[in-house]
Scaffold this active site. Structure first.
Site, PDB file in Angstrom:
ATOM      1  CG  MET A 128      -2.021  -1.249   1.074  1.00  0.00           C
ATOM      2  SD  MET A 128      -3.733  -0.736   1.831  1.00  0.00           S
ATOM      3  CE  MET A 128      -2.810  -0.794   3.640  1.00  0.00           C
TER       4      MET A 128
ATOM      5  CG  HIS B 138       8.708   0.010   5.705  1.00  0.00           C
ATOM      6  ND1 HIS B 138       9.218  -1.408   5.758  1.00  0.00           N
ATOM      7  CD2 HIS B 138       7.581   0.123   6.086  1.00  0.00           C
ATOM      8  CE1 HIS B 138       7.784  -1.968   6.059  1.00  0.00           C
ATOM      9  NE2 HIS B 138       7.092  -1.167   6.236  1.00  0.00           N
TER      10      HIS B 138
ATOM     11  CG  HIS C 219       7.213  -2.123   1.888  1.00  0.00           C
ATOM     12  ND1 HIS C 219       7.309  -1.122   2.689  1.00  0.00           N
ATOM     13  CD2 HIS C 219       5.964  -3.033   2.022  1.00  0.00           C
ATOM     14  CE1 HIS C 219       5.781  -1.029   3.184  1.00  0.00           C
ATOM     15  NE2 HIS C 219       4.893  -1.957   2.856  1.00  0.00           N
TER      16      HIS C 219
ATOM     17  N   GLY D 206       5.203 -10.009   4.351  1.00  0.00           N
ATOM     18  CA  GLY D 206       6.174  -9.900   5.615  1.00  0.00           C
ATOM     19  C   GLY D 206       5.432 -10.552   6.903  1.00  0.00           C
ATOM     20  CD  GLU D 207       7.582 -14.945   9.554  1.00  0.00           C
ATOM     21  OE1 GLU D 207       8.287 -14.723  10.634  1.00  0.00           O
ATOM     22  OE2 GLU D 207       7.735 -16.091   8.876  1.00  0.00           O
TER      23      GLU D 207
ATOM     24  CG  ASP E 288       0.763  -6.956   8.416  1.00  0.00           C
ATOM     25  OD1 ASP E 288      -0.149  -6.348   8.995  1.00  0.00           O
ATOM     26  OD2 ASP E 288       1.775  -6.445   7.793  1.00  0.00           O
TER      27      ASP E 288
ATOM     28  CD  GLN F  98      -2.079  -8.504   4.794  1.00  0.00           C
ATOM     29  OE1 GLN F  98      -2.888  -7.702   5.141  1.00  0.00           O
ATOM     30  NE2 GLN F  98      -0.831  -8.388   4.386  1.00  0.00           N
TER      31      GLN F  98
END
Length: 282
Positions: free
Chosen positions: A30, A34, A37, A149-150, A152, A155
């Site tokens: 989104m 950083h 990402h 990424g862990e 989240d 998710q």
């Protein structure tokens, strides 16, 4: 760097890779990028012929309109970061209209109960929005691998469940959490914190680390009670939830089992900025 704002043009660009059955790595974001990402992009670049990054603030996964309004949008800066990392990365930065085609609503997803825990309790409809956008993006990009990424973690598990239930031909790759020097989990929302708040927010990870130590000898209920009381003493923070859960089912840990792997999850408000973090307890 190739940048596309229309899915039709992106699909035309990717078609040769699909036909040749080349590996396509995909990182849905989104924006407000950083190092976390960028680490996902590096992982994709190492393991795929082509890497695609989407930048899209998805309205259907925000249950709080104010949160959607304030979410940082830094497209120009994001492009510069991607270009500095690798000029061959393909960027898809669509409009809401291009993605939803005039019907900006979520579809309903069944994640076998994963959606009812933690984030699902506090953000109604959130995971329907996540499933809707991730499935749409997978259909547009046609990746062989997708990187999440862990931080989240819930998710991540939900996306894996969606892929499994819808028989989507993509492998979901979870990547470790990247942290700032003080331990704060990197997040786009960190940009909304003042320098003092950002520094003090290191308390979240410090608390998780101590909770992990305590869980080695104490029950989940005892650790949860300690975390709750610890945050009650901190006026800068408002604890939304702390939970110890089974990594696979995300169900709360009521009694420890040696056959299960547990993880601690936390959500905290810092001056109305909502931060989440997690740590494995194995």
């Amino acid at each position: 760097m190739s940048v596309f704002v229309k899915q039709k043009e992106l699909k035309a660009h990717l078609k040769p890779f699909w036909l040749e059955k080349e590996s396509i790595g995909f990182i849905p974001t989104m924006g407000a990028l950083h190092q976390g990402h960028l680490s996902l992009m590096k992982e994709s670049l190492k393991n795929n012929t082509v890497t695609v990054v989407s930048i899209f603030v998805n309205p259907t996964q925000f249950n709080n309109p104010e949160d959607l309004k304030k979410y940082p949008r830094t497209l120009e800066s994001d492009m510069q970061k991607i270009n500095s990392l690798d000029k061959n990365i393909i960027v898809y930065a669509p409009s809401v209209e291009d993605i939803y085609e005039g019907n900006t609503v979520s579809k309903h997803f069944d994640y076998d109960g994963l959606e009812f825990q933690m984030e699902g309790k506090h953000r109604p409809g959130h995971f329907d929005g996540v499933g809707t956008i991730v499935k749409k993006l997978f259909e547009i990009v046609g990746p062989t691998h997708a990187y999440f990424g862990e931080k989240d973690f819930q998710q991540l598990q939900i996306v894996k469940k969606m892929v499994e239930k819808h028989h989507l031909p993509v492998k979901i790759v979870g990547c470790k959490i990247h942290r700032e020097a003080n331990g704060l989990a990197m997040s786009s929302r960190n940009e909304r914190l003042s320098a003092e708040e950002r520094d003090n927010a290191s308390f979240i990870f410090k608390t998780l680390t101590e909770a992990k130590k305590r869980f080695a000898t104490k029950s989940a209920a005892a650790v949860t009670d300690w975390v709750t009381k610890t945050f009650q003493k901190q006026t800068m923070f408002e604890l939304e939830y702390f939970e110890i859960a089974d990594e696979e089912t995300l169900l709360p840990c009521l009694r420890k089992s040696k056959t299960k792997t547990y993880r601690a999850f936390i959500a905290v408000f810092v001056n109305n900025v909502r931060l989440i973090d997690t740590i494995t307890l194995k």
